[in-house]
Structures are given as C-alpha cells and as structure tokens.
Design a protein around this motif. Sequence first.
Motif: not given
Length: 320
Positions: A125, A153, A158
């Motif tokens: 990420l 994610a 996320a």
Amino acid sequence: MSDKEIKEIFAKGLFKGKIKFDEPMSAYTSLKIGGPLEIMVFPEDIVSLKNVLIAVRGQGIPLFVLGAGTNLLVRDGGVDGMAVCLTAFKNIRIIANLKNLVPYKSSAIELESYVGLFVEAGVPLGKLINFTKKNGYSGIEALAGIPGTFGGAVYMNAGSFGTEIKDVLVSVAVMNMKGEIRILEKEGLKFSYRSSNIAADMIILSANIILKKDSPEKVSGLVNEFLEKKRLSHPVGELSAGCIFKNPGGDSAGRLIEAAGCKGIMTGDAEVSTVHANYFINKGMATCRDFMKLMETVKAKVKGFSDITLEPEIRIIGRN
C-alpha cells in the motif's frame, strides 16, 4: 501429503516461482510472532497460481493467502496447510480508456479530471501511495502509513481518517479455487467497517480504482499531513498488527480500552500501547499466547467498565 509428494506436483513444469517448507511465520508477520507454516508458495504469474490451485484441489490441504502479514496473529504451534504469497503481483498501470471504466461519467470535462489505475494485489500500500504522490492522484492520501498489501486492503476495506478503499474502488478481479477468474463490480460488493463480502475462498488478483487528478505538491502535502497525524497518535515503528479490536458502533475501541485503565498493561512481552490503546506491541519476545491472554484481559476489563464486548479485528490462525 508428504513434502516429497508436494515437490512432485510442482516438478511438472507447470509452476514458476518458489516453494518453501516449514517456514517460521514469525518472519512473515508484522508482529514477528508465529510457529512454522507447512508450505509456502510464491507463484510468479497468473498461470502458475492457477496451476497451484488445481494441483492441490482434492488433496485436503488447507490454503490461505498471505500478504504482508499485518492484521495477523499466528499461534505458536504453527499452521497446517499452504500459504500463497502474491509478492510477484506488484504492477501498477494507468488505465487508458477511462470512459469504459466509469461509464456513469458522461462529461468529457469530468473525465479529464480523473485517472483510473489497475493495481495488482501484491503491491504494498505504501508503494501505491508513493505512486499517487509522484503523479498527483488524489483520493487515498488518508491511507498513508497503513501497512500491508493492496489486496489485503481491498479484502479488509482498509481505512483511516474517514477514508476507505471502497471509496475509490471500481471493480475487483478474483480467482476461485478452481482457477477461474471473475470480475466483481463494486455495485455487487458489500463493504462495511473493515470487511467485505468477498468470499474467503476467492483470491484477489487486482482491482481497478479511480482517483482525481491534482498537483503532486498538493497530494504530497496531504500525505505528509496524514503521516504526521498518524505518527503522533499511533505507535509508529513498534512491532504491532494494527488495531486489535473493532470499533463498536458509535464508539472507539481505543477510547474504551484506555478508559478501562488498560494502557501500558503487559502479559509477558506483549503490551497495550501507551500511545494508542487499541494497538498491542511485541516488546521483543512476546508469544501468541501472551497476546491472546492480553486480549482476554483487556476484553474483560472493558466489559466490566462499559458493558461493551469488544470483537477482534485481528485475524488469528494456527494450532495451539
């Protein structure tokens, strides 16, 4: 199934990548905790991944996807089965024909203000955030500082500071355990707080996202602002797995844990962070047993103080 039999499956020339046996999970998790995993495979491409899944079908081998090992607590006895690691799936590409990606945006002027990105599941990420900073693509600045891979994610939806992955998502490419690929449109997905309805037996391969064009200076400035906020309010640099408990509706797990007087308490080498109470820290030699005992202690104290039962956000796997 023996190691020899597994090696014979992968010796048929249908798999490109690495295979490891009895790897300590402590080397693959952000907490640096966990016993050995039976089998770990690192396919280099889609075909190899498909052949892995086909090869182990019907063999009775439990299988899961291992990203960056964040949000994961592995028991000390280790893990049965196989982990698939998509570290080779790390491409980011600009989608040339944005009109096909977002047909609901009919205005040519509007389309010129946006960019579509194809992002593979194994992309860290942080790498994606850096790509958006460099190019001036806005929409996920608030996710800066979240560890883990893009695929994780997406699966966990996320989020940070009011922004979630679902806010920029257009579609997700997945592979089922038969090696079949499907495209899941956002409209058919149900995202909620730190979760999605993407089935556990689906492997996320990539996703398309849409961001707004802006100046690299502005995007970089916002990213740095969020990183500074995170540095001041989170135990950055410590061995943690992110938030341990989910936020109950209308409240914060961190606030409840702190109010119950749990900041700084320890079990073995596992500690409730003195910076953010919903982060538990491995101070060096903590075991999974230490963490689980500490979680039970905190859960009981919060229940006694506020009559709220906290639910784990962290995923716990393995044998005792």
